[in-house]
Write a protein that holds these residues in place. Sequence first.
Motif, mmCIF file in Angstrom:
data_model
loop_
_atom_site.group_PDB
_atom_site.id
_atom_site.type_symbol
_atom_site.label_atom_id
_atom_site.label_comp_id
_atom_site.label_asym_id
_atom_site.label_seq_id
_atom_site.Cartn_x
_atom_site.Cartn_y
_atom_site.Cartn_z
ATOM 1 N N THR A 32 0.840 -1.201 0.000
ATOM 2 C CA THR A 32 0.000 0.000 0.000
ATOM 3 C C THR A 32 0.872 1.247 0.000
ATOM 4 O OG1 THR A 32 -1.688 -1.191 1.254
ATOM 5 C CG2 THR A 32 -1.841 1.205 1.234
ATOM 6 N N TYR A 33 1.990 1.165 0.696
ATOM 7 C CA TYR A 33 2.946 2.279 0.760
ATOM 8 C C TYR A 33 3.421 2.675 -0.637
ATOM 9 C CZ TYR A 33 7.308 4.704 2.094
ATOM 10 O OH TYR A 33 8.318 5.619 2.243
ATOM 11 N N ASP A 34 3.783 1.671 -1.455
ATOM 12 C CA ASP A 34 4.245 1.931 -2.817
ATOM 13 C C ASP A 34 3.149 2.562 -3.661
ATOM 14 O OD1 ASP A 34 6.877 0.676 -2.553
ATOM 15 O OD2 ASP A 34 5.777 -1.198 -2.428
ATOM 16 N N ILE A 35 1.932 2.050 -3.512
ATOM 17 C CA ILE A 35 0.817 2.551 -4.310
ATOM 18 C C ILE A 35 0.512 4.001 -3.956
ATOM 19 C CG2 ILE A 35 -1.657 2.277 -4.761
ATOM 20 C CD1 ILE A 35 -1.217 -0.760 -4.460
ATOM 21 N N GLU A 36 0.614 4.340 -2.666
ATOM 22 C CA GLU A 36 0.374 5.727 -2.255
ATOM 23 C C GLU A 36 1.413 6.657 -2.874
ATOM 24 O OE1 GLU A 36 -2.204 7.028 -0.647
ATOM 25 O OE2 GLU A 36 -3.044 5.002 -0.736
ATOM 26 N N ILE A 37 2.672 6.205 -2.920
ATOM 27 C CA ILE A 37 3.722 7.004 -3.564
ATOM 28 C C ILE A 37 3.401 7.205 -5.044
ATOM 29 C CG2 ILE A 37 6.146 7.040 -4.279
ATOM 30 C CD1 ILE A 37 6.825 5.523 -1.703
ATOM 31 N N GLU B 234 3.148 15.226 2.830
ATOM 32 C CA GLU B 234 1.846 14.558 2.861
ATOM 33 C C GLU B 234 1.895 13.338 3.774
ATOM 34 O OE1 GLU B 234 -2.154 13.613 1.824
ATOM 35 O OE2 GLU B 234 -0.976 15.437 1.518
ATOM 36 N N PHE B 235 2.940 12.522 3.636
ATOM 37 C CA PHE B 235 3.089 11.325 4.454
ATOM 38 C C PHE B 235 3.248 11.687 5.933
ATOM 39 C CE2 PHE B 235 4.516 7.689 1.418
ATOM 40 C CZ PHE B 235 3.363 7.895 0.666
ATOM 41 N N LYS B 236 3.991 12.743 6.212
ATOM 42 C CA LYS B 236 4.175 13.166 7.607
ATOM 43 C C LYS B 236 2.850 13.614 8.214
ATOM 44 C CE LYS B 236 9.026 14.537 7.148
ATOM 45 N NZ LYS B 236 9.971 15.670 6.987
ATOM 46 N N SER B 237 2.024 14.283 7.394
ATOM 47 C CA SER B 237 0.751 14.812 7.908
ATOM 48 C C SER B 237 -0.238 13.706 8.253
ATOM 49 C CB SER B 237 0.130 15.772 6.896
ATOM 50 O OG SER B 237 -0.331 15.073 5.745
ATOM 51 N N ILE B 238 -0.083 12.535 7.598
ATOM 52 C CA ILE B 238 -1.018 11.426 7.870
ATOM 53 C C ILE B 238 -0.301 10.235 8.533
ATOM 54 C CG2 ILE B 238 -2.712 12.037 6.119
ATOM 55 C CD1 ILE B 238 -1.414 10.165 4.186
ATOM 56 N N ASN B 239 0.886 10.527 9.065
ATOM 57 C CA ASN B 239 1.643 9.543 9.865
ATOM 58 C C ASN B 239 1.981 8.262 9.106
ATOM 59 O OD1 ASN B 239 1.659 11.149 12.253
ATOM 60 N ND2 ASN B 239 -0.467 10.549 12.643
ATOM 61 N N ILE B 240 2.341 8.407 7.824
ATOM 62 C CA ILE B 240 2.847 7.271 7.060
ATOM 63 C C ILE B 240 4.369 7.330 7.105
ATOM 64 C CG2 ILE B 240 3.100 6.256 4.760
ATOM 65 C CD1 ILE B 240 0.305 7.146 4.096
ATOM 66 N N SER B 241 4.998 6.222 7.433
ATOM 67 C CA SER B 241 6.463 6.201 7.480
ATOM 68 C C SER B 241 6.981 4.945 6.764
ATOM 69 C CB SER B 241 6.948 6.236 8.936
ATOM 70 O OG SER B 241 6.459 5.119 9.643
ATOM 71 N N SER C 26 12.605 12.320 2.685
ATOM 72 C CA SER C 26 12.833 12.445 1.244
ATOM 73 C C SER C 26 13.794 11.394 0.722
ATOM 74 C CB SER C 26 13.372 13.849 0.914
ATOM 75 O OG SER C 26 12.406 14.822 1.195
ATOM 76 N N SER C 27 14.850 11.098 1.499
ATOM 77 C CA SER C 27 15.835 10.118 1.045
ATOM 78 C C SER C 27 15.237 8.720 0.983
ATOM 79 C CB SER C 27 17.069 10.134 1.956
ATOM 80 O OG SER C 27 16.702 9.805 3.279
ATOM 81 N N SER C 28 14.396 8.377 1.985
ATOM 82 C CA SER C 28 13.750 7.065 2.004
ATOM 83 C C SER C 28 12.781 6.925 0.823
ATOM 84 C CB SER C 28 12.985 6.866 3.320
ATOM 85 O OG SER C 28 13.867 6.853 4.415
ATOM 86 N N LEU C 29 12.045 7.995 0.549
ATOM 87 C CA LEU C 29 11.093 7.978 -0.563
ATOM 88 C C LEU C 29 11.825 7.858 -1.893
ATOM 89 C CD1 LEU C 29 8.688 10.777 0.716
ATOM 90 C CD2 LEU C 29 8.076 8.378 0.369
#
Length: 222
Positions: free
Chosen positions: A158-163, A179-186, A190-193
């Motif tokens: 799901t993480y990949d699909i959201e990206i 966006e990910f920080k605002s909805i607590n997705i980790s 930027s480097s990880s993404l």
Amino acid sequence: MFKKVLVAEDFDSISIAVGQALEELSVSEIHHAKYCDDAFLKIKKAIHDDAPYDLLVSDLSFKTDHRENKLNSGEELIATVKKIQPDIKTIVFSIEDKSFRVKSLFNNLGINAYISKGRDSIPELKRAITEIFNTNSKILSTGLSHALRDKSLIEIETYDIEILKLLSVGHTLDEISSEFKSINISPNGSSSLEKRINRLKIYFKANNNVHLIAIAKDLGLV
């Protein structure tokens, strides 16, 4: 047999056909919804009334019109429903047949069956409903049986699909991070993404982000 079933389908002819199939299986209470928001409200109210649905049969694609909706696809509907009723049985009844998407629905949303609309799809749907009621098996249409067996398919999360979804609407790396920080997705740095996107590009043999999104759309991931 299931006692209370909700059919989320925006085409009347298909909704009627599914309803008739359920009647033939002696389902006593059958409800219909043409919009995902309406389907969710029905499920939420049923839980509140202490009379929850046993089964949700949903399409994936819903035609947009003048009405604004929070939930715009069967995938979003199932994901939201699972948060408030994790044990509800779910069947996807859709014309879409992309292996990646089928596998993702089983792995990430825990659906019980995926039946492809087409010739003999109603008998297949009836068999799937019966088998799900009697067992905990995962059911696939005959023509899609390869989808879960194909070891070459990457485990798309799901993480990949959201990206990919955010990339597809033009978000930059920094915007996705915010966006990910605002909805607590980790991870949301930027480097990880960037590493995750590069991993996807390597796997799909994409030359750049635009090429990656084009491939993802062809595969039905976004």
